[in-house]
Design a protein around this motif. Structure first.
Motif, short mmCIF file in Angstrom:
data_model
loop_
_atom_site.label_atom_id
_atom_site.label_comp_id
_atom_site.label_asym_id
_atom_site.label_seq_id
_atom_site.Cartn_x
_atom_site.Cartn_y
_atom_site.Cartn_z
N ALA A 181 -4.67 13.23 -1.38
CA ALA A 181 -4.89 13.97 -2.63
C ALA A 181 -5.68 15.25 -2.38
CB ALA A 181 -5.61 13.08 -3.65
N GLN B 82 -5.45 7.48 0.32
CA GLN B 82 -4.93 8.17 -0.86
C GLN B 82 -5.79 9.38 -1.20
OE1 GLN B 82 -4.09 5.91 -4.39
NE2 GLN B 82 -3.01 4.31 -3.24
N ASP B 83 -7.09 9.23 -1.12
CA ASP B 83 -8.00 10.32 -1.43
C ASP B 83 -7.81 11.50 -0.48
OD1 ASP B 83 -10.28 11.43 -2.95
OD2 ASP B 83 -11.32 11.27 -1.02
N SER C 123 0.83 -1.20 0.00
CA SER C 123 0.00 0.00 0.00
C SER C 123 0.87 1.26 0.00
CB SER C 123 -0.92 -0.02 1.22
OG SER C 123 -1.63 1.17 1.34
N PHE D 123 1.29 3.96 -3.08
CA PHE D 123 1.04 5.36 -2.79
C PHE D 123 2.24 6.21 -3.22
CE2 PHE D 123 1.37 8.98 0.21
CZ PHE D 123 0.27 9.69 -0.22
N LEU E 16 -1.56 10.28 -8.76
CA LEU E 16 -2.35 10.08 -7.55
C LEU E 16 -3.73 10.71 -7.76
CD1 LEU E 16 -2.31 9.08 -4.58
CD2 LEU E 16 -1.71 11.42 -3.95
N ASP E 17 -4.78 9.92 -7.62
CA ASP E 17 -6.17 10.37 -7.71
C ASP E 17 -6.39 11.29 -8.91
OD1 ASP E 17 -8.83 11.06 -7.28
OD2 ASP E 17 -8.58 11.14 -5.12
N TYR F 293 -1.66 10.35 4.79
CA TYR F 293 -1.86 8.99 4.30
C TYR F 293 -1.72 7.97 5.42
CZ TYR F 293 -1.43 4.72 1.67
OH TYR F 293 -1.63 3.45 1.20
N TYR G 28 2.41 6.30 -7.17
CA TYR G 28 1.42 7.19 -7.77
C TYR G 28 1.75 8.66 -7.48
CZ TYR G 28 -1.42 2.97 -8.30
OH TYR G 28 -1.88 1.71 -8.62
N LEU G 29 2.18 8.93 -6.28
CA LEU G 29 2.54 10.29 -5.88
C LEU G 29 3.69 10.81 -6.74
CD1 LEU G 29 2.02 12.54 -3.76
CD2 LEU G 29 3.76 11.43 -2.36
#
Length: 102
Positions: free
Chosen positions: A75, A71-72, A11, A15, A24-25, A52, A18-19
């Motif tokens: 974001a 994550q949301d 996880s 994260f 990310l999101d 996070y 994506y970041l």
């Protein structure tokens, strides 16, 4: 010493990927290149990881149960940081932004 489960480590790895990748999101952060802002000051990136990890919940088996929600929320903080007119909904609770450690 107990270590983070493979699921939690995955996880965190996703994260971070994506970041750093700028993905990310995508719905919330579309057309916002937040990466330069995160690297400008260390405390900005620090807060992203703080939110996070504070929001992330782990069950008794060591599985991350709400990685998407964590994550949301991170974001949302990024979006507000890059676009102060963006209203975080619901507003952050103090525990979500509380830094850990000394």
């Amino acid at each position: 010493m107990t270590r983070l489960s493979e699921d939690v480590r995955a996880s965190l790895r996703f994260f971070a990927f994506y970041l750093a990748n700028g993905t990310l999101d995508m719905d919330l952060l579309e057309n916002i290149d937040y990466r330069p802002a995160l690297m400008q000051y260390g405390s900005t990136l620090e807060m992203v990881f703080t939110i996070y990890t504070n929001v992330l919940e782990i069950d008794e088996a060591g599985q991350a149960v709400n990685a998407g929600e964590a994550q949301d929320r991170a974001a949302q903080w990024i979006r507000h940081y890059c676009d102060p007119s963006y209203q975080v909904d619901p507003p952050f609770e103090p525990w979500e932004t509380k830094l850990a450690g000394p």
